[in-house]
Design a protein around this motif. Structure first.
Motif, short mmCIF file in Angstrom:
data_model
loop_
_atom_site.label_atom_id
_atom_site.label_comp_id
_atom_site.label_asym_id
_atom_site.label_seq_id
_atom_site.Cartn_x
_atom_site.Cartn_y
_atom_site.Cartn_z
N ALA A 1 -3.32 2.53 11.95
CA ALA A 1 -3.54 3.63 12.90
C ALA A 1 -2.40 4.64 12.93
CB ALA A 1 -3.79 3.07 14.30
N ASP A 2 -1.17 4.19 12.71
CA ASP A 2 -0.01 5.08 12.80
C ASP A 2 0.54 5.48 11.45
OD1 ASP A 2 -0.07 5.03 15.61
OD2 ASP A 2 1.06 3.15 15.67
N GLU A 3 -0.18 5.20 10.38
CA GLU A 3 0.28 5.53 9.03
C GLU A 3 -0.74 6.44 8.36
OE1 GLU A 3 2.16 6.35 5.98
OE2 GLU A 3 3.21 4.95 7.30
N ALA A 4 -0.41 7.74 8.32
CA ALA A 4 -1.37 8.73 7.83
C ALA A 4 -1.75 8.52 6.37
CB ALA A 4 -0.77 10.14 8.01
N GLY A 5 -0.88 7.90 5.58
CA GLY A 5 -1.15 7.72 4.16
C GLY A 5 -2.02 6.53 3.84
N LEU A 6 -2.41 5.75 4.85
CA LEU A 6 -3.26 4.58 4.63
C LEU A 6 -4.56 4.75 5.41
CD1 LEU A 6 -0.67 1.64 4.92
CD2 LEU A 6 -1.26 3.04 2.92
N VAL A 7 -5.68 4.53 4.74
CA VAL A 7 -6.98 4.64 5.38
C VAL A 7 -7.79 3.37 5.09
CG1 VAL A 7 -7.00 7.16 5.25
CG2 VAL A 7 -8.02 5.81 3.40
N VAL A 8 -8.83 3.16 5.88
CA VAL A 8 -9.69 2.00 5.69
C VAL A 8 -11.05 2.47 5.20
CG1 VAL A 8 -10.82 0.04 6.82
CG2 VAL A 8 -8.51 0.73 7.53
N ASP A 9 -11.53 1.83 4.14
CA ASP A 9 -12.86 2.10 3.59
C ASP A 9 -13.69 0.83 3.79
OD1 ASP A 9 -15.12 2.41 2.02
OD2 ASP A 9 -14.07 3.41 0.38
N ALA A 10 -14.65 0.89 4.69
CA ALA A 10 -15.43 -0.30 5.07
C ALA A 10 -16.73 -0.46 4.30
CB ALA A 10 -15.71 -0.25 6.58
N GLY B 1 1.79 8.60 -6.81
CA GLY B 1 1.81 10.03 -6.52
C GLY B 1 0.54 10.53 -5.88
N VAL B 2 0.04 9.78 -4.87
CA VAL B 2 -1.18 10.19 -4.17
C VAL B 2 -0.88 10.38 -2.69
CG1 VAL B 2 -2.77 9.13 -5.80
CG2 VAL B 2 -1.88 7.76 -3.91
N SER B 3 -1.75 11.07 -2.01
CA SER B 3 -1.53 11.34 -0.58
C SER B 3 -1.98 10.19 0.30
CB SER B 3 -2.26 12.62 -0.15
OG SER B 3 -3.65 12.49 -0.38
N GLU B 4 -2.89 9.34 -0.21
CA GLU B 4 -3.33 8.21 0.58
C GLU B 4 -3.86 7.10 -0.31
OE1 GLU B 4 -6.36 9.88 3.17
OE2 GLU B 4 -7.94 9.30 1.78
N VAL B 5 -3.86 5.90 0.25
CA VAL B 5 -4.44 4.73 -0.40
C VAL B 5 -5.49 4.16 0.55
CG1 VAL B 5 -3.99 2.34 -1.12
CG2 VAL B 5 -2.41 4.17 -1.79
N ALA B 6 -6.66 3.84 0.01
CA ALA B 6 -7.74 3.28 0.82
C ALA B 6 -7.73 1.76 0.72
CB ALA B 6 -9.08 3.83 0.37
N LEU B 7 -7.62 1.09 1.85
CA LEU B 7 -7.70 -0.36 1.90
C LEU B 7 -9.17 -0.74 2.12
CD1 LEU B 7 -4.74 0.49 2.97
CD2 LEU B 7 -4.58 -1.90 3.64
N ALA C 1 0.83 -1.21 0.00
CA ALA C 1 0.00 0.00 0.00
C ALA C 1 0.86 1.26 0.00
CB ALA C 1 -0.93 -0.01 1.21
N ILE C 2 1.94 1.24 0.76
CA ILE C 2 2.85 2.40 0.79
C ILE C 2 3.57 2.55 -0.55
CG2 ILE C 2 4.96 3.31 1.84
CD1 ILE C 2 3.92 2.20 4.51
N GLU C 3 4.00 1.43 -1.14
CA GLU C 3 4.63 1.48 -2.47
C GLU C 3 3.67 2.09 -3.48
OE1 GLU C 3 7.58 0.63 -3.70
OE2 GLU C 3 8.52 -0.25 -1.92
N LEU C 4 2.41 1.70 -3.42
CA LEU C 4 1.40 2.24 -4.34
C LEU C 4 1.23 3.74 -4.14
CD1 LEU C 4 -1.24 -0.61 -4.00
CD2 LEU C 4 0.01 -0.04 -6.10
N LYS C 5 1.17 4.16 -2.90
CA LYS C 5 1.01 5.59 -2.60
C LYS C 5 2.14 6.40 -3.22
CE LYS C 5 1.86 7.13 1.59
NZ LYS C 5 2.80 8.28 1.46
#
Length: 216
Positions: A62-71, A28-34, A20-24
């Motif tokens: 929780a500690d990685e601002a560039g990764l978010v969860v989309d439920a 060239g994006v600020s976040e990736v939604a899992l 996910a971090i590699e993808l971000k």
């Protein structure tokens, strides 16, 4: 540009998070939604429940601002179909916002058997992450899609709302959720294969056969 990376995450591990971090960074994006799926259409039921997998995923990012969860898929009844998710996102993002879905080559090999697969490129770009294995049948529909609609520069994804296919070959950690489940079931530790917070929660809940003693 909005990027989604879906899966069962049963359980989430460092391989998922590193990708996910590699993808971000590469896109060239600020976040990736899992996006954890509710009921995977092409495999059996998950070992952990939807609620449990969601909690583990939330702890992991929780500690990685560039990764978010989309439920969103967990709130829909029935199997989780990609076209439904993309259609819902497109309604929220509008017609012109670039939207990207990420899939591994193993899953993409059967892309033309997905429900409404022809609709998917109309809704979003498709980023295909190369995984170890036999790869794509050069005569198959997925390989033809990459040939006819593929791009080589990730920056092009920002120029259109959807329709492009991009193949990426990022470094992958050799970790699998199946291997982690088997390891836990046999009484071996999965520590350093996943965040400690996730392992603590697994032990607390007694998931995957873990002894619920609360110790790392």
């Amino acid at each position: 540009m909005h990027v989604i990376y879906g899966g069962t995450f049963d359980p989430v591990h460092h391989g998922h998070l590193r990708l996910a971090i590699e993808l971000k960074e590469r896109l060239g994006v600020s976040e990736v939604a899992l996006v954890p799926c509710h009921i995977p259409p092409h495999r059996g039921s998950t070992d952990a429940s939807a609620t449990q997998r969601l909690k583990l995923l939330q702890l992991a990012v929780a500690d990685e601002a560039g990764l978010v969860v989309d439920a969103r898929e967990l709130t829909r009844k029935g199997a989780s179909y990609t076209a439904d998710t993309l259609r819902q996102l497109r309604e929220q993002l509008g017609a012109q916002e670039p939207l990207v879905m990420v899939v591994g080559t193993d899953a993409f090999a059967g892309f033309d058997r997905w429900r409404e697969w022809e609709r998917i490129p109309q809704l979003a770009h498709v980023v295909v992450v190369r995984r170890p294995g036999p790869g794509l049948d050069p005569q198959g529909v997925p390989a033809k899609l990459l040939q006819d609609h593929g791009i080589s520069d990730a920056d092009q994804l920002h120029s259109a709302p959807g329709g492009y296919f991009l193949e990426l070959d990022p470094p992958l950690l050799d970790i699998s959720a199946t291997g982690i489940r088997d390891r836990i079931l046999s009484g071996r530790s999965p520590r350093y294969l996943m965040p400690d917070s996730v392992w603590r929660e697994i032990r607390s809940l007694g998931l995957y056969g873990a002894c619920p003693d609360g110790n790392i």
